[in-house]
Design an enzyme around this catalytic site. Structure first.
Site, mmCIF file in Angstrom:
data_model
loop_
_atom_site.group_PDB
_atom_site.id
_atom_site.type_symbol
_atom_site.label_atom_id
_atom_site.label_comp_id
_atom_site.label_asym_id
_atom_site.label_seq_id
_atom_site.Cartn_x
_atom_site.Cartn_y
_atom_site.Cartn_z
ATOM 1 N N LYS B 79 8.667 -1.075 -4.290
ATOM 2 C CA LYS B 79 8.047 -2.351 -3.947
ATOM 3 C C LYS B 79 8.298 -3.300 -5.117
ATOM 4 O O LYS B 79 8.244 -2.879 -6.280
ATOM 5 C CB LYS B 79 6.549 -2.117 -3.750
ATOM 6 C CG LYS B 79 5.757 -3.295 -3.198
ATOM 7 C CD LYS B 79 4.293 -2.890 -3.016
ATOM 8 C CE LYS B 79 3.444 -3.946 -2.335
ATOM 9 N NZ LYS B 79 2.068 -3.507 -2.113
ATOM 10 N N SER B 154 0.684 -4.536 2.700
ATOM 11 C CA SER B 154 1.652 -5.389 2.031
ATOM 12 C C SER B 154 2.929 -4.656 1.633
ATOM 13 O O SER B 154 3.941 -5.291 1.378
ATOM 14 C CB SER B 154 1.018 -5.993 0.784
ATOM 15 O OG SER B 154 0.756 -4.983 -0.178
ATOM 16 N N SER B 178 -2.506 -1.095 1.801
ATOM 17 C CA SER B 178 -1.153 -1.634 1.751
ATOM 18 C C SER B 178 -0.031 -0.598 1.785
ATOM 19 O O SER B 178 1.117 -0.951 2.031
ATOM 20 C CB SER B 178 -0.986 -2.512 0.510
ATOM 21 O OG SER B 178 -1.560 -3.777 0.750
#
Lengths: 475, 485
Positions: B79, B154, B178
């Protein structure tokens, strides 16, 4: 109307740890710009604080020395505000759960002493420093993350002298503990003043004003004196005091309004989630308590009784712990206390600053040996001053200098008689004048004898022998 | 089968036998990325060259007979919230769109020591704020099971990269779900470890007391491997825990006898898609057949989780994001005064959702409101934690749905932030309590959209979740299905 002045002080002192409070960067003062920085103290994304145990130990020393209640659990909080010298946009400080509360500091005034209560002591990180150039402004982050203790007094001070003495005492404690330089000019010791006036015998506080930007002990006194007068005039004109923050301008000798209450920041304090609550064990506190040094006032009293020093001399010797230690080390090596004291206060302090004596090339060993040579009569006080100069220049031990240069005092009567004989016969006129009643010629004759012996003659013996000789031959 | 379809465990065996080289595996993955990136928008930054270079090094090491980590030569994505030294790290924000970090996150450092092959930095919601991956300065990520739909957020890029075969494993972060939500919506396995299990150093902070790094993979076993490589105490993170990291692979071999599942009433009420509910119930039955006992439990403060979460996370975020001021790094707007620089930099540098949360957080911390909001939320958070402590007296693992619905359409909830926030209804309590939770595939709805099952464990009992997850996985084949791209 007569007014009473109410003063409370907030003092920030930098702690002299090797590394910063939340990272491993050095705290060294004389580094070039942005040399002592890392992702943590620069507040880079992703960086996290890790508390420096040494900084806690130092803050604890101050808290214990000022008789505070140490909180078993204290909490770091974030104080949020925007400023370029504040790299994270918040300062890690302590807010509703400080390290220590309810302390007391005793200050010594001219004929009395007074206890000033402490509200709290907490830990926090210092900010960086903005530097303004012609076209650009710069930020130096070397100072960002240097550990600070904030020491907040209760409003117990009543005038500028008390405030100054309180500051001097805090500084002395910090320096005795060897945890801070306490240097106001260099900014390692900073002070904000809260001041208000109230009619005498009133028991309600008036509106207070905070004064910032005061960077010397003298300025603190000046700022308080100015502000007392400003507020008094204001009240006498029937105006109200505005709650505000004012800046001291030493050049103008005035305070100026910086921001009023309505413009005050809302710092939005909340517990710092990146740090665990700080737990202080009772063992740690008692261990620290057991290692506290003897502080200035206690030491002064002891010096006066143990070494029969005057209040004045003792006060001068204990102004720095290192100087007091230096004195005692010299005494322990055999120096007569009074003599050692005189030498330190005159010769030694003429050469070195108070705080530099202990780390100078002149060790207590040097000084003790020199003084012992005087005590034993090996050299005269006058010669000792020459030897002192030579120690500083050559670094040799005094006895070695005396031996190599043949500076031993001549106390042998037979040897001195010969010189006296010579001088008396050489200075016939003077001898005659002396015998005719001009007694002041005596010291001149002694001087001549000293000169003939390159100052090595024992002046006491010379004086006796000469007197005998002159009187004897007179009859 | 194309190598990019392999699991980490499978490719490990092939790499060891030298019937597959790290270079071949990496090339296969890079080709897959090349083919699918335009459709999916998974990556913000790719690093093909350094990936190949790293893979070749691993092959050389293996040829020399050096001892290698189980993850050596495995292509993974990160990420774009993990700081990578010398490699752009944007957090999907304009304000960091050109930020090149001078240091590696602890996780990145540990992965490098394991000779992992990093292929790129995955797209995400800006500053990890979002549940649909639509709040990205670099555009939304598409769900590989239906390109019209969200992959969840996310860590949307991370989940998609694994699901679409663009890498074999990934690391995301989970502040309120997330990692788990996108895992559920993309049919991959995702773990939110215990708070303190993985260092947060070098991970861009959203809400410090809730953020936790989490691995995503194709199987429970892969996720266990990924966790083991990065977990453990870090002297740079005061909130990381010194408790030793067990060997998770041993836990996988245990059966479910003697384990009790707690089924919380509060997680099976109205508002849940019936198809999701059915799949989760079926999964619970399956687990029971495998030997686990079931017991009804109650988590009475569950309904406060969303409001408490949004008070705490916005408060912390408003402070964590204060450093993006244009002074030192990142985007800086042109301005003539300091105040104007701050306002314009932050006004233009942050996206809508981030600004909304900064404002909310600033408000809840304001003097006069602190007690009513932030302080009260912290108190209720303690109650939620106590709920779990009580529950774990009766059971070993809590089983719930991961998300109330399957993947929703892009744009469906962007105008209604409250509705969007409710997507995290089953995941936020876990962060508030600092617990570990594993999400794994447990079926598909009629639109062929994935459904996720959530297993919640007590602090530092990740191995128990792996044990149960692996047993379920071994008895089902949901995890083997691939999206057609």
């Amino acid at each position: 109307m007569n007014y009473e002045t109410i003063i409370g002080l907030e003092v920030h002192a930098q702690l002299r740890t090797q590394s910063k409070i939340f990272c491993r960067c050095a705290t060294e003062f004389h580094a070039s710009e942005n040399q002592n920085v890392c992702p943590v103290c620069m507040g880079l994304p992703g960086s996290l604080p890790v508390l420096n145990e040494k900084a806690v130990a130092f803050a604890l020393k101050m808290a214990v020395a000022t008789h505070c209640q140490i909180q078993p659990t204290s909490i770091f909080s974030r104080k949020n505000y925007f400023y370029p010298d504040l790299p994270k946009g918040y300062q890690i400080s302590q807010y509703d759960k400080p390290l220590a509360t309810a302390g007391v500091v005793e200050i010594v005034l001219e004929n009395t002493s007074k206890k000033i209560r402490l509200h709290r002591i907490h830990m926090e990180e210092d900010a960086g420093k903005n530097v303004h150039g012609e076209r650009y402004s710069y930020v130096n982050y070397n100072r960002a993350g240097i550990p600070l203790v904030e020491i907040v007094s209760e409003p117990d001070l009543r005038n500028a002298q008390e405030a100054a003495e309180y500051l001097r005492t805090l500084r002395s404690i910090l320096r005795y503990l060897d945890i801070s330089d306490g240097n106001m000019e260099e900014g390692s010791f900073r002070c904000d003043v809260n001041i208000s006036l109230r009619p005498e015998r009133s028991d309600r506080f008036g509106t207070k004003v905070e004064i910032k930007n005061i960077n010397s002990f003298r300025f603190v006194e000046n700022a308080i004196l100015y502000e007392m007068e400003r507020q008094r005039m204001c009240l006498e004109e029937g105006k109200r005091i505005v709650q505000e923050t004012r800046l001291w301008d030493e050049h103008e000798g005035k305070t100026f309004s910086m921001r009023q209450k309505e413009e005050a920041h809302d710092y939005r304090y909340f517990p710092e989630p990146d740090l665990m609550p700080l737990e202080i064990s009772a063992e740690w506190v008692s261990q620290i308590r057991s290692t506290l040094p003897e502080f200035e006032q206690v030491k002064k009293q002891r010096f006066m009784t143990q070494y029969q020093l005057t209040n004045y001399d003792a006060k001068l010797l204990v102004q720095e712990k290192s100087l007091a230690d230096y004195f005692e080390q010299t005494v322990h090596r055999g120096g007569d206390p009074k003599l050692v004291c005189n030498w330190i206060l005159s010769e030694v302090l003429r050469e070195f600053e108070v705080s530099k004596v202990a780390c100078s090339s002149l060790t207590p060993g040097h000084l003790a040996e020199l003084i012992c040579l005087i005590q034993k009569g090996t050299i005269s006080g006058k010669i000792a001053k020459d030897v002192f100069e030579k120690i500083l220049k050559q670094g040799k031990m005094p006895s070695q200098i005396v031996r190599e240069e043949g500076l031993e005092q001549i106390s042998d009567a037979a040897q001195l008689e010969k010189v006296i004989e010579f001088v008396v016969s050489e200075q016939g006129d003077l001898v005659k004048q002396y015998r005719e009643g001009q007694k002041n010629k005596f010291s001149f004759l002694v001087g001549q004898i000293m000169k003939k012996t390159q100052g090595k003659a024992n002046p006491k013996i010379v004086s006796e022998l000469l007197k005998n000789k002159l009187e004897r031959e007179d009859t | 089968m194309e190598p990019f379809h392999l699991t980490i465990f499978e490719s490990q065996a092939l790499l060891k036998k030298k019937s597959l080289s790290a270079k071949e595996l990496t090339e296969s993955v890079l080709k897959r990325i090349e083919a699918t990136q335009p459709k999916l928008n998974t990556f913000i930054t790719l690093c093909e060259e350094s990936a190949l270079c790293c893979a070749k090094e691993v092959d050389e090491k293996r040829a020399r007979g050096e001892a290698l980590s189980p993850l050596a030569g495995i292509p993974i994505s990160l990420k774009d919230i993990f700081l990578t030294r010398g490699m752009k790290t944007t957090c999907s924000s304009r304000i960091l769109s050109d930020f090149i970090p001078p240091y590696d996150a602890t996780v990145v450092d540990r992965l490098k020591k394991n000779d992992v092959v990093l292929v790129g930095k995955a797209n995400m919601d800006e500053f990890a704020m979002g549940s649909s991956n639509e709040n990205s300065y670099f555009g939304p990520v598409k769900n590989p099971w239906d390109l019209e739909r969200t992959p969840g957020g996310s860590s949307g890029g991370s989940a998609v990269s694994v699901s679409a075969g663009q890498c074999l494993g990934s690391f995301g972060t989970d502040t309120g779900g997330s990692v788990r939500l996108p895992a559920a919506l993309c049919s991959v396995v995702g773990l939110k470890p215990t708070y303190g299990r993985i260092s947060r150093y070098g991970v861009i902070a959203f809400a410090s007391s809730l953020d936790q790094v989490g691995p995503l993979g194709k199987t429970v076993q892969d996720v266990a491997l990924l966790l083991e490589a990065v977990a453990g105490y870090d002297s740079f993170d005061s909130t990381s825990h010194p408790i030793p990291v067990p060997s998770y692979q041993t836990a996988l071999k245990k059966d479910l006898k003697g384990l009790t599942m707690g089924i919380p009433d509060e997680y099976f009420r109205e508002g849940i898609d019936p198809e999701v509910l059915k799949a989760v119930h079926t999964a619970i039955d399956q687990l029971q057949k495998l030997g686990a006992k079931r017991v009804k439990i109650s988590l009475p403060h569950s309904s406060y989780a969303i409001p408490v979460y949004y008070l705490i996370c916005t408060a912390e975020a408003s402070s964590n994001l204060a450093r993006y001021d244009g002074v030192q790094y990142g985007f800086r707007a042109t301005a003539s005064t300091l105040a104007e620089m701050y306002l314009k930099t932050r006004g233009e540098g942050f996206g809508r959702e981030v600004k909304r949360r900064i404002m909310l957080g600033t408000f809840v911390l304001s003097s006069g409101y602190y007690d009513a909001y932030y302080k009260k939320a912290s108190q209720v958070r303690t109650l939620i934690q106590k709920d779990f402590t009580e529950a774990f007296k009766q059971c070993d693992v809590i089983v719930t749905p991961a998300s109330p619905t399957t993947a929703f359409k892009l744009g469906e909830k962007t105008e209604n932030p409250l509705e969007m926030y409710l997507t995290d209804i089953f995941t936020t309590s876990v962060n508030l309590a600092g617990l570990p939770a594993l999400v794994l595939p447990c079926g598909f709805d009629q639109k062929q959209l994935p459904i996720g099952l959530q297993l919640i464990g007590p602090h530092f009992k990740e191995e128990r979740l792996f044990q149960m997850g692996h047993a379920y996985e071994s008895a089902t084949d949901w995890h083997t299905r691939k999206p057609s791209l």
